[in-house]
Design a protein around this motif. Structure first.
Motif, PDB file in Angstrom:
ATOM      1  N   UNK A  64       0.822  -1.207   0.000  1.00 15.96           N
ATOM      2  CA  UNK A  64       0.000   0.000   0.000  1.00 15.96           C
ATOM      3  C   UNK A  64       0.860   1.263   0.000  1.00 15.96           C
ATOM      4  N   UNK A  72      -2.918   7.581  -7.444  1.00 16.59           N
ATOM      5  CA  UNK A  72      -3.763   7.162  -8.552  1.00 16.59           C
ATOM      6  C   UNK A  72      -5.156   7.792  -8.528  1.00 16.59           C
ATOM      7  N   UNK A  73      -5.828   7.882  -7.360  1.00 13.62           N
ATOM      8  CA  UNK A  73      -7.139   8.546  -7.377  1.00 13.62           C
ATOM      9  C   UNK A  73      -7.050   9.989  -7.878  1.00 13.62           C
TER      10      UNK A  73
ATOM     11  N   UNK B  69      -6.001   9.499   2.879  1.00 13.91           N
ATOM     12  CA  UNK B  69      -5.979   8.350   1.971  1.00 13.91           C
ATOM     13  C   UNK B  69      -7.119   7.379   2.241  1.00 13.91           C
ATOM     14  N   UNK B  73     -10.822   9.543  -1.873  1.00 14.36           N
ATOM     15  CA  UNK B  73     -11.570   9.047  -3.051  1.00 14.36           C
ATOM     16  C   UNK B  73     -13.081   9.104  -2.825  1.00 14.36           C
ATOM     17  N   UNK B  77     -16.079  11.437  -4.840  1.00 12.09           N
ATOM     18  CA  UNK B  77     -17.325  10.889  -5.359  1.00 12.09           C
ATOM     19  C   UNK B  77     -18.528  11.659  -4.807  1.00 12.09           C
ATOM     20  N   UNK B 244     -24.243   5.712  -9.137  1.00 12.03           N
ATOM     21  CA  UNK B 244     -22.947   5.027  -9.104  1.00 12.03           C
ATOM     22  C   UNK B 244     -22.153   5.355  -7.857  1.00 12.03           C
ATOM     23  N   UNK B 245     -22.222   6.611  -7.438  1.00 10.21           N
ATOM     24  CA  UNK B 245     -21.353   7.042  -6.335  1.00 10.21           C
ATOM     25  C   UNK B 245     -22.044   6.948  -4.971  1.00 10.21           C
ATOM     26  N   UNK B 248     -20.183   5.363  -2.226  1.00 12.18           N
ATOM     27  CA  UNK B 248     -19.195   6.246  -1.594  1.00 12.18           C
ATOM     28  C   UNK B 248     -19.853   7.186  -0.603  1.00 12.18           C
TER      29      UNK B 248
ATOM     30  N   UNK C  69      -9.070  -0.438   0.293  1.00 10.91           N
ATOM     31  CA  UNK C  69      -8.268   0.743  -0.058  1.00 10.91           C
ATOM     32  C   UNK C  69      -7.379   0.507  -1.272  1.00 10.91           C
ATOM     33  N   UNK C  72     -10.952   0.090  -4.139  1.00  3.56           N
ATOM     34  CA  UNK C  72     -12.206   0.838  -4.245  1.00  3.56           C
ATOM     35  C   UNK C  72     -12.152   1.982  -5.271  1.00  3.56           C
ATOM     36  N   UNK C  73     -11.076   2.763  -5.324  1.00  8.57           N
ATOM     37  CA  UNK C  73     -11.046   3.812  -6.364  1.00  8.57           C
ATOM     38  C   UNK C  73     -11.163   3.231  -7.775  1.00  8.57           C
ATOM     39  N   UNK C  75     -12.618   0.381  -8.496  1.00  8.13           N
ATOM     40  CA  UNK C  75     -13.993  -0.109  -8.613  1.00  8.13           C
ATOM     41  C   UNK C  75     -14.929   0.999  -9.056  1.00  8.13           C
ATOM     42  N   UNK C  76     -14.812   2.165  -8.425  1.00 11.16           N
ATOM     43  CA  UNK C  76     -15.727   3.244  -8.774  1.00 11.16           C
ATOM     44  C   UNK C  76     -15.532   3.676 -10.230  1.00 11.16           C
ATOM     45  N   UNK C  77     -14.266   3.673 -10.685  1.00 11.80           N
ATOM     46  CA  UNK C  77     -14.036   4.019 -12.089  1.00 11.80           C
ATOM     47  C   UNK C  77     -14.690   2.992 -13.005  1.00 11.80           C
TER      48      UNK C  77
END
Lengths: 476, 476, 476
Positions: A64, A72-73, B69, B73, B77, B244-245, B248, C69, C72-73, C75-77
């Motif tokens: 991690x 990346x996000x 972190x 993300x 969303x 979709x979000x 989140x 963690x 998930x980012x 996944x949302x994409x």
């Protein structure tokens, strides 16, 4: 003057917008060049290479802690800003939405490749094997680099051919990488969100090109230089994705931990503040207090630009609000007074008003950054915090914050010079009569470069049968 | 009654929609107030301050363990839901897309600043120095707080001026912060996704305001209270980004680790289930089984609302599906039967049908939360899991789950009371004849508040020349 | 032949598009079945269960090391790609935008539930208690599984009823789960981004169904099988969200650390390269070098498909560019030459051209994967890196890379066989005259399945009063 005039006449000959040879040729040749250069120079870095598992164990890291999970996000948010944000922001013209979103797509896709190379040579070159080692941070920086050229595209929107845009991008990326190296590495200015490096440079680059490509008879395209209802709604998609993800933009390459955290907060606040002052000024200067979509689409973003340089600093939440407050006012006033003035007296035709959205706020951002840096103290930042935030390490270990403030200001000047100088140079090249740009009475029109589906069938409601349809051409 | 009637007459005088003084004044004054209050009260918290590097070392943490972190993300969303989701969901009217997306933008940008202060005083005040310390979780909570007001906007969409909306937001945020403090802190109810705190409150707040602002002659604007083809497609952008979000949204401020993970799964499943039952009911009650875009745009989201409170609990995947199943049916039936009934008999004109999308599903969510909490057992949760999930710590260490269930129900009542009471109060204020709202025959129309680009040129296809263009005004 | 002909005649009887009974029945019954099956089989896994806190302590993990963690980012994409990406990509038709985005929504919402069960039985079944344990990786895989069916939808877009689409999805998910189990588990091929498993299968599945549902008189709907200006802009929303988030798609379920990092980089580069060659070929084959929106909307994505299998391998940045380069050319040529050829001679009517966007690039991706795997060496990957990347563990510990290459090729064949065979089978079922599909002269039309808001009021600009409005029906 005779030579200049004959050059001008040469350029103003009847326009031929056929790009059937030049566009495919440029795309194929340049993409082939990219493949060769990538083959010679570009490799994965230690965090994206299969040897990461060994590297990780040697350095006692967890998966991690790979930079991927830090950035990346934010990268994806920046990516959305580049392609959807910039692309859709420019769809506001009634008949240039294909060009807005399509050419934006094209030049960004080329630009990011060239940026990986140019920035790589300056920043990520591994001298042991002469290779550029890339990871997620390089992708973000490539997207940033592209942003400078997309800003410039805003100034010339609707008046250039796709080939000209590719040339604009090739030179723009090159100039960007050099000025960025001078500002960030040599001068050692900080510019987290690129107020200077991206927005000031990109803004003046585009304005200078637009000045060089001045079209005295552009009013012949007046009928198309406006929006329709739904094109304004499309543009709001761009506006909102830029606005929402700007905190990611300004925090994407800042320091792990508090650096990214603080940059996001500052940007979030500055942008919120900008919305209110934009609405205020837009309403105040319009008859009956009606709002103008142009201002809402553009000036609401100025706070994000202006807080770019100082986003990582201890600007304080109220400081961010102040920056946003001022920029909303200045940017909207720019649209109301400065854009018409510049077109009339300075011969700068700025389709999207990038002077108000990028150039001016970028300069403000540079100044805010210089002041904030000069005012930084150890009592506010903590000794280690100050060192971390300004990277006072190595050869810069002894730099004082007041000196840093001066260097920030110097960085701003470099950005302006590169923008203006580069724009004049590239504008000169783009005036050559070989690029297939549209005639003065055919600007802001997708027709020269796109197959157009523009026929709608309209028929009176009383007539229920399809037989009596009257066919109209309709601009939608 | 005489006083009430003369008040009514006062309010119904010929409307003047000129907001040229009031809108700029409110924006500038309130934004200035925000700057001053932020200057006095708001600072970075230990995770967004430059002292993080010291804090991190003292607590033996890695940079990746900064809360940024865990939550950034999800924050982004949520941010998209607030600005694009709510904004575009309301663009469905044929001629109110600017107002939908533009005023949503304005009030959200103001609301989040005021929310940072109001919520900060209640939740994040550092008593050692009297400052509110903010980080990414505060930004999420501010966005949540704003959501309540945007829900209320849905009920009065097209019938109020931007100044009224700002007033609605000022009071809405204030009321929200108080009821949230009572529900979450005093009653110690849990409400991860805000079924009660956000949706129930926001729903009844908006409905009460709409009831206070009842317009008996609103049918004079009938011609504009419908969609056109493309406005319905724009609205689907809003629907989908909300849908979709939503995982989140419901997981953004839940516990690190399993809490966020489980909340996302539960929401994902509830929403999927809702889509199928919405389609079923929409088709069943329409002639020829045709689907109605209003239902697809709105009722498909009801499952996300209703699973909000219990999202972090061990609701079980099938439990989430059941909640979504029921809400899709109830919400769609609400659009078909309840909305016309409420308009006709209760004098509540609910433009977007927020009663079906937020108020009812919110109440269901509160009830589901109370039942799920009351039914929680140590055998399912584990001893530590139960304590973590319900925060049975400090003064609440001895609370039983059945008692928690009762407190959840109490929280729901508080949300309804604040919504209804606050809405009536604010509705009374908004009836004053000073806010510039549109006349009954000019609702659902962008024209009073926006510069409109509505001229299209249409000409017969046979005629290729531009000369013979017939110019039409066209509503698109 | 007599039997086949009478079957055909049976199917071609006058069409009745009333789905008022069948659509609600299928939705309610299937959703109820989902609830029962979820109740029997599906539970949270150890990372989304409240026992995580104990599990975490036992394994000495931090909360941030919860798989949530890591994934998930991404996944949302992926979620955005499924619902906004696929949905809006198909809105390009002038009058089928509701069906494109609405039915896409419906079948994805059903499909992901059924996929959680089907994939769960094959991959996530806990044999100690017979339950499927789900976490964020299962959600991603469910979305992937759905993608296969949405690809197939592209081939039959505008020609089928929502009930047929639900049947297509039910069988598609089932077939997908089986072929995926064979390819990934039995053959032990690697397919990070699903070039074979998703795109090749989904492409041929849809094409075979379209072949079975061939409509010789489809030209009767010609007037509607084209775009209008704004429907093309809507489609670009789909294109761009697919394009931008494809790096997340290909990296979503790859190995933690370098695996996700490298897959994202490779996909980013391949896609950039594709844009340039797509533009080149589109311009080259059009009169006057004009670009065709169909190519820009679709072929620019082919590189993401083709780099799917090899995304996690050491494909090298230049390798990714080469893959993208070729696919942009092949896919665009496919639209220009192959699609008309297939319709005319092979009787495959492929509305969205999925053969060019998914099937062909998917096969190329499978081949690239086989070659890259066969060419992998320990000197490039490192001993441990090679083992990690190809999962040479357990029963596969001794497999050589050349053998792996062969198995990759075998996997590709399985995907094609399942796609073609399954498509013919399902196509046969969908020909039954009970599903409510539209008549040949009523395809590509939202009218049969949606309440339509299509009346616009147009009136001459000179006439300022509303009285003289002429009402037209207008296709927009």
């Amino acid at each position: 003057m005779g030579a200049a005039q004959s050059f001008r006449e040469l350029c103003d000959r009847t326009k031929n917008t056929n790009v059937r040879l030049s566009l495919p040729a440029v795309c194929i040749v340049w993409q082939t060049a990219m493949i060769i250069l990538f083959g010679v120079f570009i490799r994965y870095n230690e965090e994206s290479d299969t040897h990461w598992v060994e590297y990780r164990k040697e350095n006692n890291l967890s998966d991690i802690q790979n930079d991927f999970y830090f950035r990346y996000p934010s990268f994806q948010d920046v990516h959305v800003m580049i392609f959807v944000g910039f692309g859709f922001l420019m769809t506001f013209l009634q008949r240039y939405s294909f060009g807005a979103v399509g050419f934006n797509f094209l030049i960004a896709a080329f630009g990011l490749q060239w940026a990986l190379l140019m920035q790589g040579w300056f920043h990520s070159l591994d001298y042991t094997d002469g290779k550029i080692k890339i990871g997620v941070e390089n992708l973000i920086n490539a997207d940033f680099c592209v942003a400078g050229c997309l800003i410039a595209y805003g100034a010339v929107l609707g008046k250039v051919s796709p080939v000209q845009l590719l040339v604009l991008t090739l030179f723009g990326i090159t100039l960007f990488a050099v000025e960025e190296y001078i500002i960030l590495d040599l001068i050692h200015a900080k510019d987290a969100g690129g107020s200077m490096v991206i927005h000031t440079f990109g803004g003046y680059y585009g304005l200078s090109i637009s000045w060089m490509l001045y079209r005295p008879n552009l009013d012949q395209s007046n009928r198309l230089q406006s929006s329709v209802y739904h094109s304004d709604v499309f543009a709001m998609i761009g506006t909102l994705f830029l606005w929402m993800f700007w905190p990611s933009f300004n925090s994407a390459i800042t320091d792990h931990g508090d650096g990214q955290h603080r940059a996001a907060i500052n940007t979030y606040l500055a942008l919120a503040s900008t919305v209110l002052t934009t609405v205020a000024v837009s309403s105040l200067f319009q008859k009956h207090g009606k709002l103008d979509m142009v201002h809402i689409q553009n000036s609401t973003l100025a706070g994000g630009v202006a807080v770019g340089t100082a986003a990582e600093f201890m600007l304080m939440p109220y400081g961010s609000l102040i920056v946003g407050f001022c920029c909303g006012i200045i940017s909207t006033l720019g649209y109301i007074f400065l854009t018409p003035f510049m077109e009339k007296y300075l011969k700068i035709q700025d389709t999207c008003g990038i002077h108000n959205l990028h150039a001016m706020p970028g300069v403000i951002g540079g100044i805010v950054g210089a002041i904030t840096a000069a005012a930084a103290t150890e009592s506010v930042y903590g000794a280690e915090g100050l060192r971390n935030t300004f990277d006072f390490e190595g050869e810069f270990a002894d730099r004082s914050t007041s000196k840093q403030g001066g260097h920030q200001a110097a960085g701003l000047c470099v950005a302006i010079c590169f923008g203006v100088g580069g724009g004049i140079l590239v504008g000169f090249i783009l005036r050559l009569p070989i690029w297939g740009d549209p005639a003065d009475d055919n600007c802001f029109n997708d027709e020269p470069y796109w197959e157009m589906p523009y026929i709608l069938r309209i028929f009176p409601a009383e007539i229920q049968q399809y037989k009596s349809i009257q066919t109209y051409k309709i601009f939608i």
